[in-house]
Design a protein around this motif. Structure first.
Motif, PDB file in Angstrom:
ATOM      1  N   LEU A 214       0.815  -1.206   0.000  1.00 16.28           N
ATOM      2  CA  LEU A 214       0.000   0.000   0.000  1.00 16.28           C
ATOM      3  C   LEU A 214       0.856   1.266   0.000  1.00 16.28           C
ATOM      4  O   LEU A 214       1.890   1.323   0.667  1.00 16.28           O
ATOM      5  N   SER A 215       0.376   2.287  -0.709  1.00 20.83           N
ATOM      6  CA  SER A 215       0.985   3.611  -0.618  1.00 20.83           C
ATOM      7  C   SER A 215       0.619   4.209   0.741  1.00 20.83           C
ATOM      8  O   SER A 215      -0.290   3.732   1.430  1.00 20.83           O
ATOM      9  N   ALA A 216       1.278   5.304   1.105  1.00 22.11           N
ATOM     10  CA  ALA A 216       0.952   5.985   2.359  1.00 22.11           C
ATOM     11  C   ALA A 216      -0.509   6.432   2.356  1.00 22.11           C
ATOM     12  O   ALA A 216      -1.208   6.297   3.368  1.00 22.11           O
ATOM     13  N   GLU A 217      -0.979   6.937   1.231  1.00 27.11           N
ATOM     14  CA  GLU A 217      -2.365   7.401   1.140  1.00 27.11           C
ATOM     15  C   GLU A 217      -3.349   6.251   1.360  1.00 27.11           C
ATOM     16  O   GLU A 217      -4.301   6.377   2.124  1.00 27.11           O
ATOM     17  N   ARG A 218      -3.112   5.118   0.716  1.00 22.06           N
ATOM     18  CA  ARG A 218      -4.001   3.964   0.876  1.00 22.06           C
ATOM     19  C   ARG A 218      -3.943   3.432   2.310  1.00 22.06           C
ATOM     20  O   ARG A 218      -4.945   3.029   2.874  1.00 22.06           O
ATOM     21  N   TYR A 219      -2.746   3.425   2.901  1.00 25.48           N
ATOM     22  CA  TYR A 219      -2.618   2.970   4.283  1.00 25.48           C
ATOM     23  C   TYR A 219      -3.395   3.887   5.234  1.00 25.48           C
ATOM     24  O   TYR A 219      -4.079   3.419   6.138  1.00 25.48           O
ATOM     25  N   GLN A 220      -3.299   5.202   5.027  1.00 26.66           N
ATOM     26  CA  GLN A 220      -4.030   6.143   5.867  1.00 26.66           C
ATOM     27  C   GLN A 220      -5.535   5.897   5.761  1.00 26.66           C
ATOM     28  O   GLN A 220      -6.250   5.992   6.761  1.00 26.66           O
ATOM     29  N   GLU A 221      -6.015   5.599   4.561  1.00 24.59           N
ATOM     30  CA  GLU A 221      -7.431   5.290   4.369  1.00 24.59           C
ATOM     31  C   GLU A 221      -7.813   4.038   5.158  1.00 24.59           C
ATOM     32  O   GLU A 221      -8.871   3.996   5.797  1.00 24.59           O
ATOM     33  N   LEU A 222      -6.960   3.027   5.116  1.00 25.33           N
ATOM     34  CA  LEU A 222      -7.221   1.783   5.841  1.00 25.33           C
ATOM     35  C   LEU A 222      -7.317   2.041   7.346  1.00 25.33           C
ATOM     36  O   LEU A 222      -8.245   1.571   8.001  1.00 25.33           O
ATOM     37  N   VAL A 223      -6.370   2.798   7.879  1.00 19.69           N
ATOM     38  CA  VAL A 223      -6.358   3.105   9.308  1.00 19.69           C
ATOM     39  C   VAL A 223      -7.592   3.913   9.683  1.00 19.69           C
ATOM     40  O   VAL A 223      -8.216   3.666  10.714  1.00 19.69           O
ATOM     41  N   ALA A 224      -7.974   4.860   8.842  1.00 21.57           N
ATOM     42  CA  ALA A 224      -9.164   5.677   9.103  1.00 21.57           C
ATOM     43  C   ALA A 224     -10.420   4.813   9.116  1.00 21.57           C
ATOM     44  O   ALA A 224     -11.313   5.032   9.933  1.00 21.57           O
ATOM     45  N   ASP A 225     -10.478   3.818   8.236  1.00 19.30           N
ATOM     46  CA  ASP A 225     -11.632   2.928   8.188  1.00 19.30           C
ATOM     47  C   ASP A 225     -11.728   2.042   9.426  1.00 19.30           C
ATOM     48  O   ASP A 225     -12.815   1.616   9.810  1.00 19.30           O
ATOM     49  N   GLU A 226     -10.576   1.750  10.059  1.00 19.12           N
ATOM     50  CA  GLU A 226     -10.563   0.923  11.268  1.00 19.12           C
ATOM     51  C   GLU A 226     -11.034   1.692  12.488  1.00 19.12           C
ATOM     52  O   GLU A 226     -11.456   1.106  13.466  1.00 19.12           O
ATOM     53  N   ALA A 227     -10.906   3.006  12.427  1.00 23.51           N
ATOM     54  CA  ALA A 227     -11.234   3.845  13.598  1.00 23.51           C
ATOM     55  C   ALA A 227     -12.732   3.867  13.875  1.00 23.51           C
ATOM     56  O   ALA A 227     -13.549   3.601  13.083  1.00 23.51           O
TER      57      ALA A 227
END
Length: 130
Positions: free
Chosen positions: A117-130
């Protein structure tokens, strides 16, 4: 939002990868992962020259909260481990993207990096987990 360096690659299981540009990568756990773990008290790393397939258990990080397996996001052979973590495991909490790195791996298949994952995609993943 936790720090997510743009130049790194990431996994859904919260490992980061730095492509060293010479057929090797440096790997550790993300800021989000170390934050979720809490205070790291022990890091069990593999031996140098040990080979791993993508998805194999590579290391174990123990914190005051729990123990977590760290999985190899790529196939390869461990070139070196961060021996400083043996005496100072808290470095993973303090500098997860710097001095808190865990292993350097020689890639078996550089094409596997394109699956991360790119940093942007990873940030989206983390945001979705919150």
């Amino acid at each position: 939002m936790t720090a997510t360096p743009e130049e790194l690659l990431y996994t859904p299981s919260h490992e980061w990868i730095r492509d060293n540009g010479d057929g090797t990568v440096t790997m550790g756990i993300t800021d989000h992962a170390q934050d979720q773990l809490g205070d790291v008290v022990f890091v069990e790393l593999p031996e140098a020259d040990q080979s791993f397939a993508k998805g194999d258990e590579l290391a174990v990080v123990e914190s005051v909260k729990s123990a977590s397996d760290i999985y190899s996001p790529i196939s390869g052979t461990v070139q070196s481990v961060n021996e400083a973590l043996e005496d100072a495991p808290e470095t993973v909490n303090e500098h997860c993207y710097g001095d808190g790195w865990m292993v350097r791996i020689k890639l078996d298949n550089p094409d596997e990096l394109s699956e991360l994952l790119s940093a942007e995609r990873y940030q989206e993943l983390v945001a979705d987990e919150a």
